[in-house]
Each structure stands twice: as C-alpha cells, then as structure tokens.
Design an enzyme around this catalytic site. Structure first.
Site, PDB file in Angstrom:
ATOM      1  N   SER A 172      66.549 102.380 -18.645  1.00 43.11           N
ATOM      2  CA  SER A 172      66.992 102.667 -19.957  1.00 43.11           C
ATOM      3  C   SER A 172      68.051 103.884 -19.991  1.00 43.11           C
ATOM      4  O   SER A 172      69.122 103.698 -19.674  1.00 43.11           O
ATOM      5  CB  SER A 172      65.610 103.438 -20.592  1.00 43.11           C
ATOM      6  OG  SER A 172      65.728 103.446 -21.972  1.00 43.11           O
ATOM      7  N   LYS A 224      65.454 109.528 -45.813  1.00 43.75           N
ATOM      8  CA  LYS A 224      65.209 110.536 -45.053  1.00 43.75           C
ATOM      9  C   LYS A 224      64.259 110.695 -43.985  1.00 43.75           C
ATOM     10  O   LYS A 224      64.266 110.966 -42.901  1.00 43.75           O
ATOM     11  CB  LYS A 224      65.099 111.977 -46.064  1.00 43.75           C
ATOM     12  CG  LYS A 224      64.799 113.132 -45.148  1.00 43.75           C
ATOM     13  CD  LYS A 224      66.076 113.633 -44.173  1.00 43.75           C
ATOM     14  CE  LYS A 224      65.788 115.032 -43.723  1.00 43.75           C
ATOM     15  NZ  LYS A 224      67.036 115.340 -42.812  1.00 43.75           N
TER      16      LYS A 224
END
Length: 346
Positions: A172, A224
């Site tokens: 990763s 948001k």
C-alpha cells in the site's frame, strides 16, 4: 559517641547539599545548551570497516596459532594499500553507497526524519553515488505516505541513483514509496503490492435510536460529511464516499504507472499482495535478494556508509538510563548470588 554521630550526620548533610547544588548546576547548563543546540545528531557508520573488522576477527579465530602473526601482517599490508589509495585525491575517490532506513507505521511518523536525511544526502552526495533505502512498511494514511513518497522522489530529481530494498513488507503506502526507486529489490518472501485504498467507518446510529438518542449532524457544504459514526448515513453519502475512494485509487495507480512505465497497472492495481518472487514476475520488483546481500555486493566496489538522524538525549534521560541500568545489574547480580549460594550450602 553521640558527638561522633552528630558530626557524621552534619558531614553527610553537607555532602548531600553539595551534590544537589552541583546536580542543579549541571542540569541548568544542560538545559541552556539544549535550547540552543541542535535537537538531533547525525550518526555516520562506514559499514565496510565493520565488515572488515568481523572478517578479520573470524579469520584469526579460525587460524592455527602459528599462522596468526602472518595474518596480522597481511591485514597491515591491506591497511597500507587502502591508505595509499585514499591519498590519491578526488580523482581516486571511490563511489559511495549511502544507506538510510525507513520503518513506517500507520501515520508514517518517520517522514520528518527521512526528509532531513534526504536533504543532507542531496547536499553531500556526488554524481555516481547511490542511495540505498531499506524500507519496511505495510502502509497507512494516504496523505502521510504521499508526503513520504514525495521525499524519496527528491533523490531521483536530484540525479541520485536510488535503490530500495524490501526485506519484509512494502505494501500500500509502503509500495507507493518504493516504486519511485531506480531499482527495487525484495527478499523472496517479502510482501509487496496492495495497490488499493480501504476505509472502514463504524456506524452506531441504529443502536442510539433504539435507546431514543438523537444525533444531529450539521454541515455547510453538500459533501462536508458523507459518512458519519453517530448520524444516519444516506445512500447519496455512500456513493460520494466510494467515489472519493476511487479517485484516490486512480491517483495511486497513476503514481505507480509513471514511475514503473513497463508495469501492467490494471492487472496489479487490484489491492492484492504478492511475495517477492511473484512480484518479480509481475514487474512490481526488479530483482530478488535481501538488503544485507546487496550491501555486501556493493562493498566490493564502493564505500557503504549508513547515516541516521537521532534525537539527542537530555542529561536527565542519560542519567536516568544509567541509574536504571545500574539498579537492574545490581538486582540481577544479587539474585544470581542468592541462587548460587544454594549450591554451596552443606
């Protein structure tokens, strides 16, 4: 007798007072020096010397007593030849392989130290030198490992050949860093890959509703807060969250593809991991081998120098560590003596 005890007690009090005063003065001086001095120190070790020292120790240990003098003379001749070659000047300078280490946690906490080490190498290394990064990381936060990868990219941008060695894992975010090297090496069973993005968010909204607890999530901006832990998640929020993950994945794939153009990025960007031998077959890694084997190979033709920035320990920390170690040794010796005394009793 009482007078003697009183005088002795007064003497001890004076000695203790003097020790306290000296200790306070030393602590104050160390604090003042610490405020103006560099908080870190640069540690530099030439690994060639360590290897030669061990080789000679083992050679002497394995030799017959009569042959040891000849070995010592041979070692001295080696030192003279090396000293002469070192006096040739800049034209006779051997190439240098600089070694730095990066052990990553989920937040890539070592990135700050890595950045300073990279800056030092860019200023000190010459053309023809190599930077070897021994990297171990299973990945973590996107922004943290993005910064760490950008710091390693600075080496390549400065024209320094970079080799990343992976002994255990570069997955990763760890692989995000490693793929920027000119050469990527991995141990046969090192874990490599995991070109993917994952996010897990628990949601306890139904549990709270069951207990008649309401949670208000107020935002300014449509996206948001797409998914929340306490509030009720919507299908629109889930879709937006997945869209953001896909966008991060595309950035990850583009980063790897730009640095390893021969890689079939769509075939390997599935979030899977592979062991070193499999990673070579898929083009994720260039060569198999441990970092120690590669360093030994480079020592044949280059000076291999390991550098590391270490935090300076304060005087109080050093004194505390010394006292702690002394107490531990005293306790161990006491227990050992007690244990041994059992065998001497009759």
């Amino acid at each position: 007798m009482n007078d003697w005890l009183a005088n002795f007690g007064m003497f001890l009090a004076q000695v203790l007072s003097l020790v306290v005063i000296i200790g306070l003065a030393v602590a104050l001086l160390a604090r003042v020096r610490g405020e103006v001095a560099d908080r870190t120190r640069l540690r530099v070790d030439e690994l060639n010397h360590s290897r030669d020292y061990r080789r000679r120790r083992l050679a002497l240990a394995a030799s017959e007593p009569g042959a040891r003098k000849r070995l010592v003379k041979a070692f001295r001749r080696e030192d003279k030849v090396r000293d002469k070659s070192g006096r040739k000047g800049e034209a006779g300078r051997r190439p240098v392989a600089w070694v730095i280490d990066f052990h990553g946690d989920i937040r890539a906490s070592a990135t700050g130290r890595l950045a300073e080490e990279v800056s030092a190498l860019i200023e000190a290394a010459d053309k023809g030198d190599e930077v070897i990064v021994r990297l171990e990381s299973a990945g973590g936060l996107v922004h943290a490992y993005g910064l760490a990868a950008a710091e390693l990219d600075r080496l390549r941008e400065a024209g320094l050949k970079t080799t990343v060695c992976v002994d255990k894992v570069a997955a990763s975010g760890g692989y995000l860093m490693a793929c920027g090297a000119d050469q990527l090496r991995a141990a046969p069973l090192a874990v490599v890959g995991s070109i993917g993005v994952v996010a897990q968010i628990p949601n306890v909204h139904r549990l709270l509703k069951r207990h008649d607890i309401d949670v208000e999530v107020l935002t300014a901006g449509r996206y948001k807060r797409t998914l929340t832990v306490l509030g009720e998640n919507t299908e629109e929020g889930r879709e937006k969250f997945v869209e953001d993950l896909e966008g991060i994945h595309e950035l990850f794939k583009r980063h790897v593809a730009e640095r390893r153009p021969g890689l079939d990025i769509e075939a390997v960007a599935t979030g899977e991991t592979w062991y070193g031998r499999e990673a070579v077959e898929r083009g994720l890694v260039d060569a198999l081998g441990t970092s120690e084997a590669y360093l030994m190979e480079r020592m044949k033709e280059a000076r291999v120098i390991r550098l590391r920035l270490e935090p300076r320990r304060r005087l109080a920390d050093r004194v505390g560590a010394a006292v702690s170690a002394g107490v531990e040794r005293a306790v161990e010796r006491g227990l050992e003596a007690l244990e041994n005394s059992r065998w001497h009793r009759r």
